[in-house]
Design a protein around this motif. Structure first.
Motif, mmCIF file in Angstrom:
data_model
loop_
_atom_site.group_PDB
_atom_site.id
_atom_site.type_symbol
_atom_site.label_atom_id
_atom_site.label_comp_id
_atom_site.label_asym_id
_atom_site.label_seq_id
_atom_site.Cartn_x
_atom_site.Cartn_y
_atom_site.Cartn_z
ATOM 1 N N HIS A 249 -57.753 136.440 26.779
ATOM 2 C CA HIS A 249 -58.371 135.363 27.225
ATOM 3 C C HIS A 249 -59.792 135.339 27.226
ATOM 4 C CE1 HIS A 249 -54.913 133.496 29.642
ATOM 5 N NE2 HIS A 249 -54.534 134.579 29.423
ATOM 6 N N ALA A 250 -60.464 136.504 27.524
ATOM 7 C CA ALA A 250 -61.833 136.329 27.204
ATOM 8 C C ALA A 250 -62.218 136.082 26.043
ATOM 9 C CB ALA A 250 -62.375 137.908 27.676
ATOM 10 N N LEU A 251 -61.692 136.568 24.920
ATOM 11 C CA LEU A 251 -61.727 136.293 23.370
ATOM 12 C C LEU A 251 -61.733 134.792 23.143
ATOM 13 C CD1 LEU A 251 -60.804 139.607 21.389
ATOM 14 C CD2 LEU A 251 -62.840 138.644 21.754
ATOM 15 N N ALA A 252 -60.796 134.379 23.780
ATOM 16 C CA ALA A 252 -60.388 132.830 23.421
ATOM 17 C C ALA A 252 -61.439 132.088 23.576
ATOM 18 C CB ALA A 252 -59.010 132.636 24.138
ATOM 19 N N ARG A 253 -61.904 132.217 24.959
ATOM 20 C CA ARG A 253 -63.441 131.542 25.550
ATOM 21 C C ARG A 253 -64.242 131.448 24.644
ATOM 22 N NH1 ARG A 253 -61.507 128.744 29.623
ATOM 23 N NH2 ARG A 253 -59.846 129.873 30.735
ATOM 24 N N TRP A 254 -64.450 132.468 23.557
ATOM 25 C CA TRP A 254 -65.466 132.483 22.827
ATOM 26 C C TRP A 254 -65.168 132.079 21.443
ATOM 27 C CZ3 TRP A 254 -70.550 133.396 23.364
ATOM 28 C CH2 TRP A 254 -71.161 133.950 24.590
ATOM 29 N N PHE A 255 -63.999 132.631 21.033
ATOM 30 C CA PHE A 255 -63.499 132.273 19.704
ATOM 31 C C PHE A 255 -63.215 130.862 19.301
ATOM 32 C CE2 PHE A 255 -62.324 136.385 17.290
ATOM 33 C CZ PHE A 255 -63.450 136.889 17.924
ATOM 34 N N VAL A 256 -62.498 130.024 20.468
ATOM 35 C CA VAL A 256 -62.138 128.804 20.075
ATOM 36 C C VAL A 256 -63.203 127.846 19.639
ATOM 37 C CG1 VAL A 256 -60.861 126.790 20.915
ATOM 38 C CG2 VAL A 256 -59.861 129.062 21.404
ATOM 39 N N PRO A 257 -64.153 127.726 20.414
ATOM 40 C CA PRO A 257 -65.427 126.876 20.119
ATOM 41 C C PRO A 257 -65.796 127.514 18.688
ATOM 42 C CG PRO A 257 -65.664 127.814 22.358
ATOM 43 C CD PRO A 257 -64.430 128.538 21.777
ATOM 44 N N LEU A 258 -66.230 128.853 18.371
ATOM 45 C CA LEU A 258 -66.493 129.238 17.241
ATOM 46 C C LEU A 258 -65.648 128.745 16.138
ATOM 47 C CD1 LEU A 258 -67.682 132.837 17.742
ATOM 48 C CD2 LEU A 258 -69.142 130.994 17.260
ATOM 49 N N MET A 259 -64.303 128.983 16.251
ATOM 50 C CA MET A 259 -63.499 128.482 15.411
ATOM 51 C C MET A 259 -63.489 126.911 14.904
ATOM 52 S SD MET A 259 -60.357 130.713 16.312
ATOM 53 C CE MET A 259 -59.165 130.779 14.976
ATOM 54 N N LEU A 260 -63.643 126.032 16.088
ATOM 55 C CA LEU A 260 -63.699 124.818 15.667
ATOM 56 C C LEU A 260 -65.177 124.426 14.917
ATOM 57 C CD1 LEU A 260 -62.853 123.273 19.225
ATOM 58 C CD2 LEU A 260 -61.308 123.469 17.265
ATOM 59 N N LEU A 261 -66.144 125.066 15.295
ATOM 60 C CA LEU A 261 -67.479 125.090 14.622
ATOM 61 C C LEU A 261 -67.310 125.519 13.110
ATOM 62 C CD1 LEU A 261 -70.320 124.129 15.427
ATOM 63 C CD2 LEU A 261 -71.022 126.652 15.618
ATOM 64 N N LEU A 262 -66.530 126.468 12.864
ATOM 65 C CA LEU A 262 -66.144 126.984 11.533
ATOM 66 C C LEU A 262 -65.568 126.018 10.708
ATOM 67 C CD1 LEU A 262 -66.155 129.545 9.421
ATOM 68 C CD2 LEU A 262 -64.241 130.391 10.517
ATOM 69 N N ALA A 263 -64.534 125.508 11.320
ATOM 70 C CA ALA A 263 -63.511 124.323 10.679
ATOM 71 C C ALA A 263 -64.636 123.435 10.208
ATOM 72 C CB ALA A 263 -62.472 124.021 11.593
ATOM 73 N N ALA A 264 -65.465 122.937 11.126
ATOM 74 C CA ALA A 264 -66.406 121.631 10.889
ATOM 75 C C ALA A 264 -67.355 122.066 9.705
ATOM 76 C CB ALA A 264 -67.170 121.341 12.133
#
Lengths: 223, 101, 83
Positions: free
Chosen positions: A98-113
């Protein structure tokens, strides 16, 4: 018995294929596709050769590919219970996840963009960005972050079909205005490719995530 | 031997291995993995052979394989959906007419 | 020379993980080996000067395929909960 026969057949096939591969590798192809792409790269509207081939020179393949994906996505999702997509069941209670997801999801969206944007001049593009987008969605599902847009409804339909339909529309407009099917207007090809790629990214991400959600539900004994 | 040829030959071996696995294995999930090996082997052959001895990569082969990879994952995911439905409905991980383990 | 050695080792690793994934008796083990194969394949694409394929393979072959297959294994084993 059967294993023996199959092994012999496989060895035989390998024995035939190996010389063929070597022969093809040593044959002179005559024209080099690589130089052909390089000389025409300027006309494609992008600077990265692979993206130029995918979205311009061989856009036909990409159009058919996203068509295949849409069919696969619709088939997979229609096999699943509609309810399971609406209510994401909390699948993991791991606090670290859960803690990782809070950080990873925005980062992954940024990476996709970034991957999407990078595709025009360096390795990257719609497919890689779509895959990262889907992975971010999987993470959101696993940690129970809201994924209401994957529930049946207008959002899902729009997301699934946007890439394919806009691609097809651009192709058809090209044919109707006197150029060839899938030929972009010369000055607009760069921006058009970016628009198509953006929608392709969203659609690919949504289709892959939809297939994951359809596969990952458990409804075994309770039906 | 150029690296391209090396990977192409490895791809050919993976193709043959996957094919044999697909014919011999009975568990549907194993069959799916064998089938994916066939696909990966084909991709390696395509990209490996498209690489000329001077080391120049070929963007056309790469673009075609890139679409192939994405179609392969979609097909794999669809196969898993079907497989799990089959398991839920029949409780089996193999096709009809084959004895369970 | 060193580069050729790297290529040969990578090819051997590809072939051995693939055959181990096919031959493994335990299904979970087979799936993990298959995911490792995907990661090695991603490295092969780098060696073949195909960074686009390496990016796609890393995200798809290792990430999505891994999640899908592992989830399917736990489904077939009849477990209701992950974690």
């Amino acid at each position: 018995m059967k294993a023996g026969v199959v092994t012999v057949l496989a060895l035989l096939l390998g024995g035939i294929l190996a010389p063929v591969v070597v022969a093809v590798a040593s044959a002179d192809p005559g024209t080099s596709l690589h130089t052909l792409v390089q000389t025409r790269l300027e006309a494609s509207g992008v600077e990265h050769p692979v993206t130029a081939v995918l979205l311009n020179f061989r856009a036909y393949d990409t159009l058919l590919e996203i068509g295949v994906l849409v069919v696969a996505g619709i088939t997979g999702m229609s096999l699943s219970r509609a309810g399971a997509r609406a209510e994401p069941e909390l699948r993991s209670t791991n606090t670290l996840l859960h803690a990782l997801a809070r950080w990873f999801v925005p980062l992954m969206l940024l990476l996709a963009a970034w991957l999407l944007w990078a595709g025009s001049h360096r390795p990257g593009g719609a497919f890689q960005a779509g895959a990262v987008l889907a992975a971010a969605g999987v993470m959101m599902r696993l940690t129970g972050l809201p994924t209401a847009w994957i529930a049946p409804g207008p959002m899902l339909r729009l997301g699934l079909s946007a890439g394919f339909s806009v691609f097809l529309l651009v192709a058809a407009v090209g044919a109707l205005t006197g150029r060839a099917f899938l030929a972009y207007p010369p000055l607009l090809s760069g921006p058009l490719i970016l628009v198509i790629e953006t929608l392709l990214t969203l659609s690919i991400g949504m289709i892959l995530l939809g297939l994951y959600v359809a596969a990952a539900q458990r409804d075994g004994a309770d039906e | 031997m150029s690296p391209g040829l090396l990977y192409a030959l490895a791809g050919m071996l993976l193709f043959v291995m996957g094919l044999a696995g697909f014919a011999l294995l009975r568990h549907l999930l194993r069959r799916l993995m064998a089938f994916n090996l066939v696909g990966s082997g084909t991709f390696l052959v395509l990209v490996g052979l498209a690489q000329r001895p001077d080391g120049e990569p070929d963007p056309v082969a790469q673009a075609l394989v890139l679409t192939g990879i994405v179609v392969a994952i979609a097909a794999t995911a669809l196969a898993l959906v079907l497989m799990r439905r089959w398991f839920d409905l029949t409780g089996r991980t193999r096709l009809d007419g084959e004895a369970d383990e | 020379m060193a580069e050729l050695l790297l290529d040969v080792l990578l090819v051997l690793a590809l072939l051995s993980t693939a055959s181990a994934a096919l031959l493994s008796r335990d299904l979970f083990r087979a799936v993990v080996l298959f995911i490792a194969f995907g990661l090695l394949l991603s490295l092969s694409w780098v060696r073949l000067h195909a960074p686009d394929l390496a990016l796609a393979e890393a995200a798809i072959g290792a990430g999505l395929t891994g999640v899908l297959l592992l989830d399917a294994v736990s489904h077939f084993r009849g477990r209701r909960e992950v974690e």
